[in-house]
Enzyme design. Structure first.
Site: not given
Length: 448
Positions: A19, A28, A224-225, A243, A260
């Site tokens: 992350s 986090r 974040p991913f 996403e 999207k």
């Protein structure tokens, strides 16, 4: 995080769910696992466990290998499965064939079963060792982690990335033509929306480290991913995905956050805020987002309690390094008697990178795109012993094999799509990946 990864250079079956974003709470945790107890792979529909072929389905085999145990409160993951399922694996779940030849160096599915995890908490700035092994196993893992931390004694400088020339699989004209053909299908009532993508390839220079390339990607594209998966010695997945695909908590609550809608960032704060506002009000982008929300409501609804499907967020604008994105959230409650494996099977591949209706959109994708998607548009996932799962869509991702590097991007096509603008959006998305290697020319061909 980069310093820790640097000392693990060359380690096979290393998994890092990273992350690298300030978007809380999705920004986090970082989860690092190594030395899996078991490895499950699928190549061309054949399954292997610890390199031995085994009859059966990869997801069912994985279900049988994940032990059941409780996860302490506050910890996102104590151990279990981390891996990925590629786009072809999703095609198989729909019974779809393909006209494209796969890359034999790339697995369709790969996952490790890990009896421990190193958890890094960006919020509280703490590091944890978690696991479900016996006391002797956990004592050994503690010694390994202490040895690892002992090697991370100083900042490991990031090596300069080589300049790499990437070549697009088709010309700009060819991509625009595929978009126009997709619009024709939509106008004919065949589909409502479809995602059209393209791939670019570059030769992998001798000695280029996947971990070094991933560290460089983290610098330019925090997400974040993020994920780094080293599947054996000849394949690595370097993802900076924004996403979430589907998440499942221990209470059976399912969540998905389809993206999207895209607009470029602007260095001027006033213009940047205006671009975000324009995105929120854009008719085409909102229509595209809404169709995928409906698709994901349907996908989750296959396994949801009646009346539990809801949309708590619609058309929310989130801000990333290079772009603004239009993001919504769909929630539902899982039916009793089902689990994370069932949820993955029911929802693969992600609706935000296929289209609606999904099955027909996937047939059109196979017709219009120039090559196999491979891992791109698949899913990275983790499933814990407590039954919880989180997963991300494999976009903004580099795939490295022994010989080459692949980058890919695309966008959702609706009846309002303009082929030239869709081409420009695809180039915007892929530029963050190519910029890692300096020379960002697509090397596009004049003719198909």
């Amino acid at each position: 995080m980069g310093d820790v990864l640097a000392v693990l250079e060359g380690e096979p079956w290393l998994a890092c769910l990273d992350s690298g974003s300030e978007i809380m709470p999705r920004g986090r945790w970082t989860i690092l696992c190594r030395d899996p107890v078991h490895v499950v792979e699928a190549h061309a529909g054949r399954c292997f466990v610890d390199r031995r072929e085994q009859a059966g389905d990869a997801l069912e085999i994985l279900r049988g290998l994940i032990p059941a145990f409780a996860c302490p409160d506050g910890m996102p993951f104590v151990g279990g499965a981390i891996g990925f399922a590629d786009y072809r694996f999703g095609q198989r779940t729909h019974g779809l064939s393909t006209r494209h030849d796969p890359d034999p160096q790339q697995p369709e599915f790969a996952a490790g079963i890990y009896d421990h995890a190193i958890i890094m908490d960006r919020l509280e700035r703490r590091v944890w060792l978690t696991g479900y092994g016996t006391p002797d196993v956990m004592a050994r893992r503690r010694r390994e982690v202490m040895d690892l931390w002992g090697r991370v004694v100083a900042h490991v400088p990031l090596p300069k990335m080589p300049d790499i020339q990437f070549t697009m699989e088709r010309s700009a004209r060819g991509y625009r033509r595929a978009v126009a053909q997709a619009c024709d299908y939509i106008a004919a009532g065949d589909i409502f929306q479809v995602n059209i993508t393209a791939r670019m390839w570059g030769a992998r220079p001798p000695g280029l480290s996947p971990i070094a390339a991933y560290r460089a990607l983290r610098v330019t594209s925090a997400a974040p991913f993020g994920a780094f998966l080293s599947c054996g010695s000849d394949f690595a997945l370097l993802s900076a995905s924004p996403e979430r695909f589907v998440a499942l908590d221990v209470h059976g609550v399912m969540r998905t956050r389809p993206i999207k809608g895209t607009a470029p960032r602007d260095p001027d704060p006033v213009r940047d805020r205006q671009r975000a506002q324009d995105l929120r009000l854009d008719e085409k982008e909102c229509a595209e987002n809404l169709m995928i929300v409906d698709l994901m409501r349907n996908d989750l609804g296959q396994l949801a309690r009646i009346g539990s499907v809801s949309v708590p967020e619609l058309f929310n604008v989130e801000h990333f390094t290079h772009v603004h994105h239009l993001v919504s959230e769909v929630q539902a409650t899982l039916l009793p008697g089902h689990d994370a494996i069932d949820l993955l099977r029911a929802t693969l591949p992600p609706g935000s990178v296929t289209g609606a209706p999904k099955h027909r959109a996937m047939q059109i994708i196979d017709e219009l795109e120039g090559s196999a998607r491979g891992p791109y548009c698949g899913v990275v996932f983790r499933i814990g012993g407590d039954g919880a799962m989180d997963s991300s869509v494999i976009i903004r991702t580099l795939v490295m094999t022994r010989a080459g590097i692949c980058a890919a991007a695309g966008g959702g096509i609706t009846i309002l799509s303009d082929p030239q603008k869709e081409y420009e959006e695809m180039c915007l998305k892929v530029s963050a990946l190519l910029s890692v290697f300096g020379n960002t020319s697509s090397g596009e061909k004049e003719h198909d």
